[in-house]
Design a protein around this motif. Structure first.
Motif, mmCIF file in Angstrom:
data_model
loop_
_atom_site.group_PDB
_atom_site.id
_atom_site.type_symbol
_atom_site.label_atom_id
_atom_site.label_comp_id
_atom_site.label_asym_id
_atom_site.label_seq_id
_atom_site.Cartn_x
_atom_site.Cartn_y
_atom_site.Cartn_z
ATOM 1 N N THR A 164 81.644 66.265 -87.242
ATOM 2 C CA THR A 164 81.313 65.606 -88.497
ATOM 3 C C THR A 164 82.291 65.936 -89.610
ATOM 4 O O THR A 164 82.756 65.042 -90.329
ATOM 5 C CB THR A 164 79.889 65.990 -88.945
ATOM 6 N N ASN A 165 82.615 67.219 -89.791
ATOM 7 C CA ASN A 165 83.411 67.616 -90.948
ATOM 8 C C ASN A 165 84.799 66.979 -90.964
ATOM 9 O O ASN A 165 85.191 66.389 -91.976
ATOM 10 C CB ASN A 165 83.520 69.138 -91.014
ATOM 11 N N PRO A 166 85.599 67.078 -89.888
ATOM 12 C CA PRO A 166 86.910 66.402 -89.920
ATOM 13 C C PRO A 166 86.784 64.900 -90.126
ATOM 14 O O PRO A 166 87.583 64.289 -90.840
ATOM 15 C CB PRO A 166 87.498 66.724 -88.539
ATOM 16 N N LEU A 167 85.773 64.317 -89.499
ATOM 17 C CA LEU A 167 85.564 62.880 -89.630
ATOM 18 C C LEU A 167 85.282 62.497 -91.070
ATOM 19 O O LEU A 167 85.876 61.564 -91.615
ATOM 20 C CB LEU A 167 84.409 62.459 -88.728
ATOM 21 N N GLU A 168 84.384 63.217 -91.721
ATOM 22 C CA GLU A 168 83.940 62.819 -93.043
ATOM 23 C C GLU A 168 84.969 63.104 -94.124
ATOM 24 O O GLU A 168 85.063 62.361 -95.090
ATOM 25 C CB GLU A 168 82.609 63.502 -93.378
ATOM 26 N N ILE A 169 85.741 64.175 -93.984
ATOM 27 C CA ILE A 169 86.734 64.450 -95.016
ATOM 28 C C ILE A 169 87.822 63.378 -95.012
ATOM 29 O O ILE A 169 88.326 62.974 -96.064
ATOM 30 C CB ILE A 169 87.338 65.869 -94.850
ATOM 31 N N VAL A 170 88.191 62.885 -93.827
ATOM 32 C CA VAL A 170 89.162 61.788 -93.748
ATOM 33 C C VAL A 170 88.537 60.501 -94.272
ATOM 34 O O VAL A 170 89.145 59.754 -95.052
ATOM 35 C CB VAL A 170 89.647 61.598 -92.295
ATOM 36 N N LYS A 171 87.298 60.234 -93.858
ATOM 37 C CA LYS A 171 86.611 59.018 -94.292
ATOM 38 C C LYS A 171 86.440 58.989 -95.799
ATOM 39 O O LYS A 171 86.688 57.954 -96.452
ATOM 40 C CB LYS A 171 85.240 58.956 -93.611
ATOM 41 N N ILE A 172 86.041 60.102 -96.393
ATOM 42 C CA ILE A 172 85.795 60.158 -97.838
ATOM 43 C C ILE A 172 87.082 59.908 -98.620
ATOM 44 O O ILE A 172 87.097 59.171 -99.610
ATOM 45 C CB ILE A 172 85.161 61.513 -98.213
ATOM 46 N N ARG A 173 88.178 60.504 -98.160
ATOM 47 C CA ARG A 173 89.440 60.324 -98.886
ATOM 48 C C ARG A 173 89.946 58.884 -98.774
ATOM 49 O O ARG A 173 90.596 58.377 -99.699
ATOM 50 C CB ARG A 173 90.479 61.309 -98.382
ATOM 51 N N LEU A 174 89.652 58.238 -97.677
ATOM 52 C CA LEU A 174 90.008 56.829 -97.552
ATOM 53 C C LEU A 174 89.099 55.960 -98.407
ATOM 54 O O LEU A 174 89.529 54.955 -98.980
ATOM 55 C CB LEU A 174 89.917 56.399 -96.089
ATOM 56 N N GLN A 175 87.835 56.336 -98.506
ATOM 57 C CA GLN A 175 86.878 55.539 -99.261
ATOM 58 C C GLN A 175 87.162 55.564 -100.762
ATOM 59 O O GLN A 175 86.957 54.563 -101.451
ATOM 60 C CB GLN A 175 85.454 56.027 -98.989
ATOM 61 N N VAL A 176 87.606 56.692 -101.286
ATOM 62 C CA VAL A 176 87.869 56.796 -102.721
ATOM 63 C C VAL A 176 89.296 56.396 -103.068
ATOM 64 O O VAL A 176 89.655 56.321 -104.244
ATOM 65 C CB VAL A 176 87.594 58.225 -103.237
#
Length: 430
Positions: free
Chosen positions: A195-207
């Motif tokens: 979850t953590n690697p996935l979400e940190i990449v996803k969040i930075r792409l989302q913002v």
């Protein structure tokens, strides 16, 4: 000795089983006080059998009995669940991704923004502005890495939950509430590695769409920038969010699923979706503060924005600068994202297990079989014991079994028989 028919042998085994029903705390032996009564004969009648009607695309039996479950079989069962969980997780993530993007944008909105004011008034305003400035595809920023990562994430979560439930359940498959909470907590903890690697990449792409720099941010560039250890930034907050979420969600889902099943205990797909949705509401809402902290830790702070060094530092600064309400930012969007996502995920997971059923000798989702039962003819519904299928019709068969096997089966007495078959209506003289 005349030929013994398969039906006679089956009846003999059924009656022998009846005579051995002395209770689980005793050794299996014939109870001398046990008598074969009318309902015993009724229970083994062919018209009483329960039929399981389930349309399956594939059905395999890995073991003939639970005692044959070896380490290899249990490993194959985990692989089977992991594979189905991967597909289910991808379907659930794709269905709810636009809501997830809005939730992240709302949680990252903070006081002291470089634009001097908040960008979005509420979740609906955020949705409109994303469509206006970034187009419809802007709602799916970061979807590809999400799908690549959500498959193992949801798969390991569902697999570990089922595995721990199997281990803490008794031989009858029953599990306590504490066991359900333990299984859910273990499932939430196990998924953080994905979850953590996935979400940190996803969040930075989302913002990334909030910054009008003209430079396109890609997932690979984010991974290179962060490095291996950087991918686990905010992992503590991720643990604080995922463990309580799963500990709440899975027990709630199991109980709601049972409550919305029909009279035969079967869950229609719509009831599975409802159970998954309702269970996600309290689970998603109650862990929002941990999700806000995790988002703040994983997003790159821009000019003028507060930076954080850890979970406690983020909690103190958010409380001091923005007040307690800041911890609940994006709650509505989070509930609207998590509830349907897990509803679709669990629905897909259980439907796949129904369609591609493999019996590994362990537990399987309840409510998966349509059970139809033809109501048997009982003595309480007729005062005539000589009806077809009644006790009188069974006497020749029982006598034949006794003759061929040299047995003397115990029978109920005529007094009990008369009392048993007399209906309340006939007893009153009417």
């Amino acid at each position: 000795m005349s030929q013994i028919t398969p039906l006679e042998i089956d009846i003999l085994f059924q009656l022998t089983g009846v005579l051995h029903q002395t209770g689980w705390w005793k050794r299996r032996k014939i109870d001398k006080n046990r008598r074969i009564v009318y309902n015993d004969l009724n229970d083994i009648a062919p018209e009483h059998y329960i039929k399981h009607i389930t349309t399956r695309l594939a059905e395999y039996k890995a073991v003939s009995s639970p005692e044959e479950r070896s380490i290899l079989i249990q490993t194959l069962e985990s692989v089977y669940r992991f594979t189905l969980g991967s597909v289910a997780g991808a379907v659930g993530a794709a269905a709810s991704y636009p809501i997830d993007l809005i939730k992240t944008r709302m949680q990252n909105q903070r006081a002291g923004s470089f634009v001097g004011e908040v960008a979005y008034r509420n979740s609906f305003d955020c949705f409109k502005k994303v469509i206006r400035h970034e187009g419809v595809l802007g709602l799916y920023r970061g979807l590809v890495p999400q799908l690549m990562g959500v498959a193992p994430e949801k798969a390991i979560k569902l697999t570990v939950n089922d595995f721990v439930r199997d281990k803490v359940s008794d031989k009858s498959g029953n599990i306590t509430v504490y066991g359900e909470i333990l299984a859910g907590g273990c499932a939430g903890a196990s998924q953080v590695i994905f979850t953590n690697p996935l979400e940190i990449v996803k969040i930075r792409l989302q913002v990334a769409g909030e910054i009008a720099s003209g430079e396109k941010v890609r997932a690979l560039s984010v991974v290179r920038e962060l490095g291996l250890f950087g991918l686990y930034k905010g992992a503590r907050a991720c643990f604080l969010r995922d463990i309580p979420f799963s500990a709440i969600y899975f027990p709630a889902y199991a109980h709601i699923k049972s409550a919305v099943a029909d009279e035969q205990g079967y869950n229609h797909p719509l009831s599975l979706l409802v159970a998954g949705f309702l269970a996600g509401v309290p689970a998603a809402a109650l862990v929002t503060p941990a999700d806000v902290i995790k988002t703040r830790l994983q997003v790159v702070a821009r000019t003028g924005q507060t930076t954080y060094t850890g979970v406690l530092d983020a909690a103190r600064k958010i409380f001091a600068e923005e007040g307690p309400r800041a911890f609940w930012k994006g709650t509505a969007a989070r509930v609207c994202r998590s509830s349907p996502q897990f509803g679709v995920t669990l629905l897909t997971y259980e439907i796949l297990q129904r369609l591609f059923y493999v019996d590994f000798g362990g537990s399987r989702p309840t409510g998966s079989d349509v059970k139809t039962q033809i109501e048997p003819i009982t003595a309480s519904k007729t005062s005539n014991v000589d009806h077809i299928g009644g006790y009188q019709a069974a006497i020749p068969m029982l006598n034949g079994i006794e003759t061929k096997f040299g047995l003397c089966l115990p029978r109920f007495t005529s007094t009990f028989r008369l009392q048993h078959v007399t209906s309340p209506k006939s007893a009153s003289g009417s």
